[in-house]
Design a protein around this motif. Structure first.
Motif, PDB file in Angstrom:
ATOM      1  N   VAL A  30       0.848  -1.203   0.000  1.00 40.00           N
ATOM      2  CA  VAL A  30       0.000   0.000   0.000  1.00 40.00           C
ATOM      3  C   VAL A  30       0.878   1.246   0.000  1.00 40.00           C
ATOM      4  O   VAL A  30       0.621   2.211  -0.729  1.00 40.00           O
ATOM      5  CB  VAL A  30      -0.975  -0.006   1.200  1.00 40.00           C
ATOM      6  N   PHE A  31       1.928   1.232   0.801  1.00 41.84           N
ATOM      7  CA  PHE A  31       2.857   2.368   0.843  1.00 41.84           C
ATOM      8  C   PHE A  31       3.500   2.591  -0.526  1.00 41.84           C
ATOM      9  O   PHE A  31       3.497   3.708  -1.061  1.00 41.84           O
ATOM     10  CB  PHE A  31       3.938   2.127   1.902  1.00 41.84           C
ATOM     11  N   LEU A  32       4.039   1.531  -1.108  1.00 44.79           N
ATOM     12  CA  LEU A  32       4.737   1.672  -2.387  1.00 44.79           C
ATOM     13  C   LEU A  32       3.792   2.113  -3.502  1.00 44.79           C
ATOM     14  O   LEU A  32       4.163   2.929  -4.351  1.00 44.79           O
ATOM     15  CB  LEU A  32       5.419   0.352  -2.762  1.00 44.79           C
ATOM     16  N   GLU A  33       2.574   1.592  -3.492  1.00 48.46           N
ATOM     17  CA  GLU A  33       1.632   1.907  -4.571  1.00 48.46           C
ATOM     18  C   GLU A  33       1.028   3.304  -4.436  1.00 48.46           C
ATOM     19  O   GLU A  33       0.838   4.002  -5.438  1.00 48.46           O
ATOM     20  CB  GLU A  33       0.502   0.878  -4.584  1.00 48.46           C
TER      21      GLU A  33
ATOM     22  N   LEU B 296       5.339  -8.710  -6.393  1.00 54.69           N
ATOM     23  CA  LEU B 296       4.219  -7.795  -6.603  1.00 54.69           C
ATOM     24  C   LEU B 296       4.703  -6.347  -6.651  1.00 54.69           C
ATOM     25  O   LEU B 296       4.239  -5.549  -7.481  1.00 54.69           O
ATOM     26  CB  LEU B 296       3.177  -7.980  -5.498  1.00 54.69           C
ATOM     27  N   ALA B 297       5.632  -6.006  -5.779  1.00 54.89           N
ATOM     28  CA  ALA B 297       6.142  -4.634  -5.737  1.00 54.89           C
ATOM     29  C   ALA B 297       6.843  -4.267  -7.039  1.00 54.89           C
ATOM     30  O   ALA B 297       6.690  -3.151  -7.543  1.00 54.89           O
ATOM     31  CB  ALA B 297       7.095  -4.474  -4.551  1.00 54.89           C
ATOM     32  N   LEU B 298       7.601  -5.194  -7.581  1.00 55.66           N
ATOM     33  CA  LEU B 298       8.346  -4.911  -8.805  1.00 55.66           C
ATOM     34  C   LEU B 298       7.436  -4.793 -10.025  1.00 55.66           C
ATOM     35  O   LEU B 298       7.860  -4.284 -11.066  1.00 55.66           O
ATOM     36  CB  LEU B 298       9.416  -5.981  -9.038  1.00 55.66           C
ATOM     37  N   SER B 299       6.194  -5.250  -9.901  1.00 53.59           N
ATOM     38  CA  SER B 299       5.242  -5.136 -11.018  1.00 53.59           C
ATOM     39  C   SER B 299       4.394  -3.861 -10.934  1.00 53.59           C
ATOM     40  O   SER B 299       3.594  -3.588 -11.825  1.00 53.59           O
ATOM     41  CB  SER B 299       4.320  -6.364 -11.049  1.00 53.59           C
ATOM     42  N   LEU B 300       4.581  -3.076  -9.868  1.00 51.37           N
ATOM     43  CA  LEU B 300       3.791  -1.849  -9.710  1.00 51.37           C
ATOM     44  C   LEU B 300       4.206  -0.804 -10.743  1.00 51.37           C
ATOM     45  O   LEU B 300       5.392  -0.635 -11.018  1.00 51.37           O
ATOM     46  CB  LEU B 300       4.005  -1.250  -8.307  1.00 51.37           C
ATOM     47  N   PRO B 301       3.219  -0.086 -11.295  1.00 53.00           N
ATOM     48  CA  PRO B 301       3.598   1.033 -12.173  1.00 53.00           C
ATOM     49  C   PRO B 301       4.215   2.151 -11.328  1.00 53.00           C
ATOM     50  O   PRO B 301       3.693   2.494 -10.267  1.00 53.00           O
ATOM     51  CB  PRO B 301       2.260   1.475 -12.781  1.00 53.00           C
ATOM     52  N   MET B 302       5.353   2.664 -11.758  1.00 55.29           N
ATOM     53  CA  MET B 302       6.040   3.734 -11.019  1.00 55.29           C
ATOM     54  C   MET B 302       6.555   4.778 -11.991  1.00 55.29           C
ATOM     55  O   MET B 302       6.845   4.466 -13.143  1.00 55.29           O
ATOM     56  CB  MET B 302       7.235   3.178 -10.231  1.00 55.29           C
TER      57      MET B 302
END
Length: 196
Positions: free
Chosen positions: A139-142, A175-181
């Protein structure tokens, strides 16, 4: 007739909805900040943990319960002040959630189990506590990472990402590495992970 789970979940969300701060969602609508956070936590749970128990679902939903009532700036600055504030918040959220559960008909041992999960007791050893931590990190990263990184000194932000990463499970890493950033956020994560 509502179940004890449904009753407790509704009571948790009613408290979340009292957060006087609001946030704007992707569709342009606004929602109390804490309620939005709780819903985001619940959405991630389905991705990080197969067939979560009712107790884990409640712990994840209540992790930040009434956090706005005790602002961070009421504690000392620095890491010790932050950790003390976070510990106290977890204890208070756990106690409140346990009380709501018992009022809804849950056994004391179930209420105590949820309070322990919210307090992150057993992190690194307990799979359900790990799932809660994974949700919080994702949640924080996204949702908060990009804004947060603009307010924090670069070297400190790199260390925050490294500490966050160490608390996550391998599944949460994927999952974190697949987040759009954004490019800047992605570069910061790569640097923190030693891929720069």
């Amino acid at each position: 007739m509502t179940t004890a789970f449904e009753h407790t979940l509704a009571a948790i969300d009613a408290l979340h909805a009292q957060d006087p701060r609001s946030t704007t969602l992707d569709d342009g609508s606004s929602m109390p900040q804490e309620l939005a956070y709780a819903q985001r936590m619940s959405r991630w749970l389905a991705h990080v943990y197969d067939a979560p128990s009712e107790l884990l679902c409640l712990a994840v939903r209540a992790q930040h319960l009434q956090r706005w009532q005790v602002p961070r700036d009421e504690y000392d600055k620095g890491r010790v002040g932050y950790l003390t504030w976070r510990r106290d918040q977890g204890k208070r959220a756990g106690e409140t959630t346990a009380q709501l559960m018992q009022e809804a008909g849950y056994a004391t041992e179930d209420a105590e189990r949820v309070a322990a999960m919210i307090g992150k007791k057993g992190l690194g050893r307990d799979q359900e506590v790990q799932a809660l931590e994974d949700c919080a990190c994702l949640v924080f990263l996204e949702n908060y990472f990009a804004d947060f990184s603009r307010k924090v000194e670069h070297g400190h932000m790199v260390r925050i990402v490294q500490k966050t990463w160490r608390k996550m499970s391998p599944r949460a890493h994927e999952l974190a590495l697949s987040l759009p950033m954004s490019d800047s956020s992605a570069a910061l994560v790569k640097e923190a992970l030693g891929e720069a």
